[in-house]
Enzyme design. Structure first.
Site, PDB file in Angstrom:
ATOM      1  N   GLU A 144       0.819  -1.234   0.000  1.00 55.57           N
ATOM      2  CA  GLU A 144       0.000   0.000   0.000  1.00 55.57           C
ATOM      3  C   GLU A 144       0.847   1.277   0.000  1.00 55.57           C
ATOM      4  O   GLU A 144       0.625   2.196   0.784  1.00 55.57           O
ATOM      5  CB  GLU A 144      -0.980  -0.018   1.178  1.00 55.57           C
ATOM      6  CG  GLU A 144      -1.998  -1.143   1.048  1.00 55.57           C
ATOM      7  CD  GLU A 144      -3.127  -1.088   2.072  1.00 55.57           C
ATOM      8  OE1 GLU A 144      -2.941  -0.496   3.134  1.00 55.57           O
ATOM      9  OE2 GLU A 144      -4.199  -1.651   1.784  1.00 55.57           O
ATOM     10  N   GLU A 174      -5.878  -8.422  -1.464  1.00 58.95           N
ATOM     11  CA  GLU A 174      -6.591  -8.222  -0.193  1.00 58.95           C
ATOM     12  C   GLU A 174      -8.028  -7.866  -0.519  1.00 58.95           C
ATOM     13  O   GLU A 174      -8.287  -7.032  -1.385  1.00 58.95           O
ATOM     14  CB  GLU A 174      -5.982  -7.090   0.638  1.00 58.95           C
ATOM     15  CG  GLU A 174      -4.647  -7.401   1.227  1.00 58.95           C
ATOM     16  CD  GLU A 174      -4.175  -6.351   2.240  1.00 58.95           C
ATOM     17  OE1 GLU A 174      -5.023  -5.707   2.892  1.00 58.95           O
ATOM     18  OE2 GLU A 174      -2.944  -6.181   2.346  1.00 58.95           O
TER      19      GLU A 174
HETATM   20  C1  BGP Z   1      -4.610  -3.205   4.656  1.00 57.60           C
HETATM   21  C2  BGP Z   1      -3.294  -3.774   5.110  1.00 57.60           C
HETATM   22  C3  BGP Z   1      -3.383  -5.069   5.840  1.00 57.60           C
HETATM   23  C4  BGP Z   1      -4.670  -5.321   6.584  1.00 57.60           C
HETATM   24  C5  BGP Z   1      -5.904  -4.763   5.911  1.00 57.60           C
HETATM   25  C6  BGP Z   1      -7.182  -4.795   6.717  1.00 57.60           C
HETATM   26  O1  BGP Z   1      -4.533  -1.827   4.715  1.00 57.60           O
HETATM   27  O2  BGP Z   1      -2.423  -3.979   4.021  1.00 57.60           O
HETATM   28  O3  BGP Z   1      -2.217  -5.196   6.577  1.00 57.60           O
HETATM   29  O4  BGP Z   1      -4.571  -5.171   7.920  1.00 57.60           O
HETATM   30  O5  BGP Z   1      -5.698  -3.456   5.468  1.00 57.60           O
HETATM   31  O6  BGP Z   1      -7.270  -3.709   7.596  1.00 57.60           O
HETATM   32  P1  BGP Z   1      -7.572  -3.904   9.122  1.00 57.60           P
HETATM   33  O7  BGP Z   1      -6.517  -4.799   9.648  1.00 57.60           O
HETATM   34  O8  BGP Z   1      -7.527  -2.552   9.731  1.00 57.60           O
HETATM   35  O9  BGP Z   1      -8.936  -4.502   9.195  1.00 57.60           O
END
Ligand code: BGP
Length: 456
Positions: A157, A357
């Site tokens: 990201e 993701e």
């Molecule tokens: C993205 C990241 C992940 C992951 C995901 C979900 O931004 O790359 O590492 O954590 O988000 O977000 P969260 O963990 O806040 O639910």
């Protein structure tokens, strides 16, 4: 014909791996966070001790790919210098185990867990020393894991870097700091250079492998058909999505970024060597990977600190979409947005795309007496998103390499919340991280076995 589409799931080291004080691993910024907050990143889901069991579970679901990240400070305890052979051996064992089960590792080189020593010595990506260390680390990965890893991702990201410049540094800077803008752009530029250096080294060292960027999709719609709102949404998409991708795809800062730097009085510290790396065709990525959780709405006017604004993400003061439902965490549920986003990506950059993701994080998972979790809400969410992926491939003709939903085995949220769960497998964090198959586990297995066609 053999199905080459990658079906699997996704994790990151600081949220999943654990083994924080074992195998010669050095501390990362998350160890410091652990000291401050008590969140046990050093244990997380304890993949370190469960990886054989986890890989067997993935194989049972029919995974053909698994995304994980390498903890830089496991390979280089201080981020640079001598490599830690135990770290190399650990990842080699994991990759070998995955391959033995027919699962391709998809490996992120940097998923935020900056070695603490590099923060102290070079201020993280604020300094060029970290960039040199990163290149050494990447080259070590490519040399050590050649033949085991075919898909590499560079910086997780990275397009959020300008919005959150101190995210890897532990030294928060205030926007009122006179050198804030210079710091912000320098560190951002260094992360972009990190991407180019990784891509170039990968292409030179292991030409058979594929390497891509990893970006956070931040698709914005206009809140109304008013052209001013359309422009507000466009400006958001340019700033958060396209400016960085333009840069990675061409090696040049576009006119908007140049202007932003000029107006902020910023001069980038680039020399001839860096410029040569940026201009080199070998530094161009092979595909674009991204996270997709939600879309946002924008409207004309000053969104930031607008009393009417419903901020669903801290970075974007965005508006609620009246046409969409939200998750219990306030994230809109928008499968069509995934299709729209992939079409935009492909139309702009003509590179294959990979969903690395996606998913529904909720606190609702309850482990029942029979060791199951009845997570129909997750199935419903994933079903519609997989439909969107199918349509993007079949109807729109976009080359989609794979679908790897986030947190396939429960892990810690980015902010350290272990009650926000995404997985097909439940992890009982209070009892030795014991694993349980959720209802979605059996459903996803059926989905994969049918090549994404049986979604009932
Ligand atoms: C993205 C990241 C992940 C992951 C995901 C979900 O931004 O790359 O590492 O954590 O988000 O977000 P969260 O963990 O806040 O639910």
């Amino acid at each position: 014909m053999k199905e080459t589409f990658l079906w699997g799931g996704s994790t990151s080291a600081f949220q999943f791996e654990g083994g924080g004080h074992e195998g010669g691993k050095g501390p990362s910024i998350y160890d410091r966070r652990e000291e401050k907050t008590g969140v046990t990143y050093s244990v997380a889901s304890d993949f370190y001790h469960h990886y054989k069991e986890d890989i067997a579970l993935m194989a049972e679901m029919g995974f053909t790919a698994f995304r994980m990240s390498i903890a830089w400070s496991r390979l280089f305890p201080t981020g640079e210098g001598a490599v830690n052979p135990e770290g190399v051996a650990f990842y080699r064992d994991v990759f070998t185990e995955l391959k033995a089960h027919g699962i391709e590792p998809v490996v992120t080189l940097f998923h935020w867990d900056m070695p603490l020593a590099l923060v102290e010595k070079y201020d993280g990506f604020g300094g060029k020393g970290t960039l040199r260390a990163f290149e050494q680390y990447c080259r070590t990965c490519f040399a050590e894991f050649d033949g085991l890893v075919k898909y590499w991702l560079t910086m997780n990201e990275n397009n959020l870097g300008l919005l959150m410049p101190s995210m890897y540094s532990n030294r928060k800077r205030s926007k009122d700091d006179p050198d804030y803008a210079q710091y912000q752009w320098n560190s951002y530029h260094n992360t972009v250079m990190a991407h180019f250096l990784a891509v170039k080294a990968c292409h030179e060292m292991i030409p058979d492998a594929k390497i891509g960027c990893m970006m956070a999709s931040a698709l914005a719609y206009p809140l109304s058909p008013d052209p001013r709102d359309v422009r507000a949404a466009q400006a958001h998409n340019q700033q958060v999505n396209w400016d960085e991708l333009d840069l990675l795809a061409t090696g040049h800062y576009n006119r908007r970024m140049e202007k932003a730097m000029r107006e902020a009085g910023v001069t980038l510290e680039t020399g001839a060597a860096e410029q040569a790396v940026m201009a080199d065709p070998a530094s161009r990525m092979d595909f674009i990977s991204f996270s997709y959780y939600y879309s946002v709405c924008m409207r004309d006017g000053e969104n930031k600190n607008n009393a009417d604004a419903q901020t669903i993400q801290m970075m974007y003061a965005a508006y609620e979409n009246p046409c969409l439902q939200k998750s219990s965490f306030g994230w809109t549920i928008d499968p069509m947005g995934l299709r729209i986003f992939m079409n935009e990506l492909y139309d702009r950059y003509r590179l294959p795309v990979m969903v690395v993701e996606n998913g529904l994080g909720v606190k609702d998972d309850v482990l029942t007496g029979d060791g199951r979790v009845h997570d129909n809400y997750r199935i419903a969410y994933l079903r519609e998103h997989i439909r969107a992926v199918n349509a993007t491939r079949a109807e729109d003709g976009v080359p989609v390499l794979g679908y790897l939903p986030w947190g396939c085995i429960d892990l810690y949220s980015a902010g350290g919340d272990r009650t926000k769960r995404y997985g097909f497998v439940y992890v009982d964090f209070d009892h030795g991280c014991k694993r349980y198959r959720k209802d979605s586990f059996y459903w996803y297995k059926k989905v994969i076995a049918s090549g994404g066609r049986d979604l009932d």
